[in-house]
Design a protein around this motif. Structure first.
Motif, PDB file in Angstrom:
ATOM      1  N   TRP A  84       5.403   0.610 -21.902  1.00 33.90           N
ATOM      2  CA  TRP A  84       6.461   0.876 -20.909  1.00 33.90           C
ATOM      3  C   TRP A  84       6.523   2.370 -20.590  1.00 33.90           C
ATOM      4  O   TRP A  84       6.417   3.221 -21.473  1.00 33.90           O
ATOM      5  N   PRO A  86       8.882   5.212 -18.126  1.00 36.39           N
ATOM      6  CA  PRO A  86      10.047   5.375 -17.257  1.00 36.39           C
ATOM      7  C   PRO A  86       9.650   5.784 -15.849  1.00 36.39           C
ATOM      8  O   PRO A  86       8.628   6.443 -15.648  1.00 36.39           O
ATOM      9  N   THR A  87      10.478   5.393 -14.886  1.00 38.83           N
ATOM     10  CA  THR A  87      10.233   5.780 -13.490  1.00 38.83           C
ATOM     11  C   THR A  87      11.112   6.949 -13.070  1.00 38.83           C
ATOM     12  O   THR A  87      10.846   7.591 -12.051  1.00 38.83           O
ATOM     13  N   TRP A  90      17.294   5.280 -13.128  1.00 42.50           N
ATOM     14  CA  TRP A  90      17.917   4.702 -14.314  1.00 42.50           C
ATOM     15  C   TRP A  90      18.147   3.201 -14.180  1.00 42.50           C
ATOM     16  O   TRP A  90      17.951   2.449 -15.156  1.00 42.50           O
ATOM     17  N   ASP A  93      14.778   1.528 -14.551  1.00 40.25           N
ATOM     18  CA  ASP A  93      14.287   1.645 -15.921  1.00 40.25           C
ATOM     19  C   ASP A  93      15.011   0.667 -16.843  1.00 40.25           C
ATOM     20  O   ASP A  93      14.380   0.008 -17.689  1.00 40.25           O
ATOM     21  N   SER A  96      13.778  -2.903 -16.011  1.00 41.58           N
ATOM     22  CA  SER A  96      12.449  -3.220 -16.540  1.00 41.58           C
ATOM     23  C   SER A  96      12.475  -3.354 -18.059  1.00 41.58           C
ATOM     24  O   SER A  96      11.823  -4.235 -18.622  1.00 41.58           O
ATOM     25  N   THR A 131      15.920   5.205 -26.475  1.00 39.36           N
ATOM     26  CA  THR A 131      15.446   5.211 -25.094  1.00 39.36           C
ATOM     27  C   THR A 131      16.539   4.774 -24.136  1.00 39.36           C
ATOM     28  O   THR A 131      16.767   5.409 -23.095  1.00 39.36           O
ATOM     29  N   ILE A 135      18.400   7.049 -21.257  1.00 38.30           N
ATOM     30  CA  ILE A 135      18.442   6.709 -19.834  1.00 38.30           C
ATOM     31  C   ILE A 135      19.873   6.803 -19.320  1.00 38.30           C
ATOM     32  O   ILE A 135      20.132   7.363 -18.242  1.00 38.30           O
TER      33      ILE A 135
END
Length: 230
Positions: A84, A86-87, A90, A93, A96, A131, A135
């Motif tokens: 995985w 992150p993009t 938030w 993320d 996903s 994580t 976020i």
């Protein structure tokens, strides 16, 4: 007391099957046994037979079978997070991550039923929590707001994982009978006696045999976004 290093726990000689026992091998074998035999089929004796080792060898790696169950739960989280990235968005993320966790549990429904309500305190679970909270912090959630959204997010994800896993773990005949109830019973209720069910029946038939987790996750994230904007 710190955990015994892998090198100290490792069996020095190969098993009868020519393999060297490791923590990861035992967890993977336990996952396979759960898939094949369910929770009732997971025991140190059967695990030893599957590994080609004495059952007592399992206790070089785990304090007991419950300790192994916690390790299985941590492995499911590991599989969810593996790969995985992150993009920076938030909402996307969290969506996903939630989807990946839910999917990882459903890939092993018998294991999900054993572990979805447990707190292992192990490395992959801790990494996932760090994580998710990171976020939320980056998005602007602080203090009680971050804790509230985190709590709702993770409990909703695991609750749906347990619910959907329980359905998948049913015998095929029982699961198919449950799924048919929406067409065989609810769709046939007359509007004269059950007007609301009758009006919603076509929509319910189309939706109710699929997981509601994606919709519930969207609702949670939309509520969190609205709170953040306010």
């Amino acid at each position: 007391m710190p955990p015994t290093p892998e090198s100290a726990r490792r069996r020095r000689r190969p098993t009868k099957q020519g393999t060297v026992l490791t923590h990861d091998l035992i967890v993977a074998t336990a996952l396979r046994m759960l898939a094949e035999h369910g929770a009732a089929g997971l025991s140190a004796r059967r695990l030893g037979l599957a590994l080609g080792a004495d059952p007592s060898a399992v206790y070089r790696y785990f304090a007991g079978m419950d300790d192994l169950v916690l390790a299985i739960g941590d492995e499911l989280i590991h599989r969810a997070l593996d790969g995985w990235e992150p993009t920076g968005d938030w909402c996307e993320d969290l969506r996903s991550l939630g989807t990946r966790i839910h999917r990882a549990y459903l890939a092993h429904p018998q294991a999900a039923q054993l572990t979805a309500n447990r707190v292992s305190g192990r490395s992959h679970e801790i990494a996932a929590d760090e994580t998710i909270l990171g976020i939320l912090h980056t998005a602007g959630f602080r203090g009680a707001a971050a804790a509230r959204v985190y709590h709702a997010f993770i409990d909703q994800t695991l609750a749906f994982a347990a619910l959907d896993a329980a359905s998948l773990a049913l015998p095929d005949q029982a699961r198919e009978a449950d799924e048919q109830q929406w067409r065989a019973t609810y769709a046939r209720l007359p509007a004269a006696t059950h007007p609301h069910i009758a009006a919603a029946a076509p929509l319910l038939v189309a939706r109710m045999n699929d997981s509601a987790y994606p919709a519930a996750l969207d609702l949670l994230l939309a509520g969190a976004a609205a709170e953040l904007e306010a």
